[in-house]
Design a protein around this motif. Structure first.
Motif, mmCIF file in Angstrom:
data_model
loop_
_atom_site.group_PDB
_atom_site.id
_atom_site.type_symbol
_atom_site.label_atom_id
_atom_site.label_comp_id
_atom_site.label_asym_id
_atom_site.label_seq_id
_atom_site.Cartn_x
_atom_site.Cartn_y
_atom_site.Cartn_z
ATOM 1 N N SER A 128 0.947 9.703 2.040
ATOM 2 C CA SER A 128 1.712 9.069 0.962
ATOM 3 C C SER A 128 1.013 9.218 -0.387
ATOM 4 O O SER A 128 1.675 9.244 -1.433
ATOM 5 N N THR A 129 -0.319 9.308 -0.375
ATOM 6 C CA THR A 129 -1.062 9.497 -1.622
ATOM 7 C C THR A 129 -0.917 10.924 -2.139
ATOM 8 O O THR A 129 -0.724 11.150 -3.343
ATOM 9 N N MET B 265 3.161 1.911 7.535
ATOM 10 C CA MET B 265 1.972 1.283 8.127
ATOM 11 C C MET B 265 2.353 0.010 8.875
ATOM 12 O O MET B 265 1.824 -0.267 9.958
ATOM 13 N N TRP C 187 -1.599 6.735 4.819
ATOM 14 C CA TRP C 187 -2.110 6.508 3.467
ATOM 15 C C TRP C 187 -2.388 7.839 2.773
ATOM 16 O O TRP C 187 -2.007 8.050 1.614
ATOM 17 N N GLY D 76 3.295 1.710 2.812
ATOM 18 C CA GLY D 76 3.053 0.410 3.422
ATOM 19 C C GLY D 76 4.027 0.024 4.519
ATOM 20 O O GLY D 76 3.620 -0.541 5.540
ATOM 21 N N TRP E 48 0.839 -1.198 0.000
ATOM 22 C CA TRP E 48 0.000 0.000 0.000
ATOM 23 C C TRP E 48 0.878 1.254 0.000
ATOM 24 O O TRP E 48 2.073 1.182 0.332
ATOM 25 N N PRO E 49 0.317 2.435 -0.367
ATOM 26 C CA PRO E 49 1.088 3.682 -0.245
ATOM 27 C C PRO E 49 1.538 3.893 1.199
ATOM 28 O O PRO E 49 0.713 3.901 2.114
#
Length: 436
Positions: A200-201, A102, A197, A99, A96-97
């Motif tokens: 990072s997006t 996270m 998220w 990740g 994931w962005p």
């Protein structure tokens, strides 16, 4: 002799003067409290009242939880619980962005369920996650900030020493206080994941996308989390079900973690060395907490002698403001205090004054306790004395202290969002302990 209120008022700036001179917090609190008592009464009165003070305030059955929870966390660290959790989390969210950041948060949340220490959580996860994120090309600020912020979950997710400390200071149920930390801990973890998220997006240059693991690989790696599952069932499950008291749960959990350590891979000599090191670290941390209790207790006694808590409580209750607004103002006080004091000191200084007012306003003491702990969390990553930030800066010499603080700033904003959710929806805190 001075008027008791005047003596108490003079003792407050004395605390900060002593700390500015390098005096430890516990000693500054004790000296200021002793000054207030002697000034208002006499040296003979202070001696008669305080000669047995350390024993009566530390020889408390509930406080045996403190060294046991710390020992549990130390054993779990050496047993490799954190290392296993990071491997599992990386395979589930690494693609994931943001990740890997996270995965650091998820690992911190998992390790926090075995350790009551924020610093231990940050140091354990940081030693594994920082090199991984650096090699993957992550922005140094995001990597360091994620690990520093993940560490604060160690004071909220049970078994948390700070939750037990709050229970001991306010005489609320330690079991309910520990169970109350579960849902707020999950909410804080979710807010961190959503914030990473989003960050990072919006700013893709901060992170990279890790290779996606197959579903088969993710499921197979779940077996590495069995140690965490065992400790959660033993400690949190035992307390919630009523099978054991918090103290008994801490003892059983420490024994279980020691067995995990003994049967982990390695030589017998290294295991004995790790057990000895865990006991030594536990002793040092416990003495620090106990001395803080003694020093703060003397200061609290001086305030009670001047009836400061009662006067402030009566004044607060009479303010033409809604009760929620008053509690919100109380919580804001923790923000500047967290810049200079550790969490234990903040609680022992503020609770004798705030807690009677909160109770007089009719609020749930467990709800207020979780909010106070959340504000203490923020203090762990707030400049200039954010303890977790200094731990991370020491682990990664390539990342400067200002960069770590800058990275932690994003997570302070996320913490405020999580605190606001718990503030306006008390049921999220009180529902689970009320089902016990």
């Amino acid at each position: 002799m001075l008027d008791p209120l005047t003596a108490a008022a003079l003792s407050v700036p004395l605390i900060f003067i002593l700390m500015a001179l390098g005096v430890p917090v516990f000693a500054a609190l004790g000296v200021a409290g002793l000054f207030s008592v002697v000034s208002a009464e006499s040296g003979a009165f202070a001696y008669s009242q305080l000669k047995n003070f350390p024993y009566h305030h530390t020889a408390v059955y509930l406080l045996t939880v403190v060294p046991l929870f710390i020992l549990l966390g130390n054993f779990a660290h050496h047993a490799g619980v954190g290392r296993s959790l990071f491997g599992v989390a990386r395979r589930w969210v690494g693609h994931w962005p943001g990740g890997l950041a996270m995965a650091s948060i998820l690992t911190s949340a998992g390790f926090a369920a075995t350790s009551g220490s924020s610093v231990a959580t940050a140091a354990t996860v940081g030693s594994m996650a920082l090199p991984e994120m650096r090699n993957a090309g992550y922005d140094r600020r995001l990597a360091a900030g994620a690990v520093a912020a993940g560490g604060v979950l160690g004071v909220l997710i049970p078994p948390s020493v700070l939750l037990v400390f709050y229970a001991a200071l306010t005489e609320v149920s330690a079991g309910k206080m520990l169970v109350a930390g579960v849902i707020p801990g999950l909410i804080s973890t979710g807010v961190f994941l959503g914030g990473i998220w989003l960050l990072s997006t919006l700013r893709p240059g901060l992170s990279t996308v890790y290779e996606k693991a197959s579903w088969r690989e993710r499921i197979v790696y779940l077996k590495d989390a069995w140690q965490l599952g065992l400790l959660i069932v033993v400690v949190i499950g035992g307390i919630y079900s009523g099978w054991v008291t918090p103290t008994e749960a801490a003892a059983v959990g420490a024994v279980a973690a020691m067995l995990l350590l003994l049967f982990a891979k390695g030589t017998g000599a290294s295991r004995l060395s790790q057990i000895w090191g865990s006991c030594r670290d536990t002793l040092g941390t416990t003495v620090m907490i106990i001395m803080t209790i003694v020093g703060a207790g003397i200061f609290s006694f001086s305030l009670s002698l001047a009836q400061v808590p009662q006067l402030i409580s009566e004044w607060v209750v009479g303010l033409p403001l809604p009760g929620l607004a008053i509690v919100g103002l109380f919580l804001l006080i923790y923000f500047p205090l967290g810049m200079f004091l550790d969490a234990f000191s903040m609680l022992v200084i503020t609770l004798p004054i705030m807690f009677p007012a909160v109770m007089a306003l009719g609020f749930d003491p467990i709800w207020f306790g979780i909010l106070a702990i959340k504000m203490c969390e923020i203090g762990l990553i707030t400049p200039p004395i954010g303890l977790n930030v200094y731990v991370i800066a020491g682990l990664d010499e390539r990342t400067s202290l200002p960069e770590v603080f800058q990275g932690a700033g994003w997570f302070i904003a996320m913490e405020l969002v999580g605190t606001a959710v718990l503030f306006f929806f008390p049921v999220l805190t009180t529902w689970l302990p009320n089902t016990m």
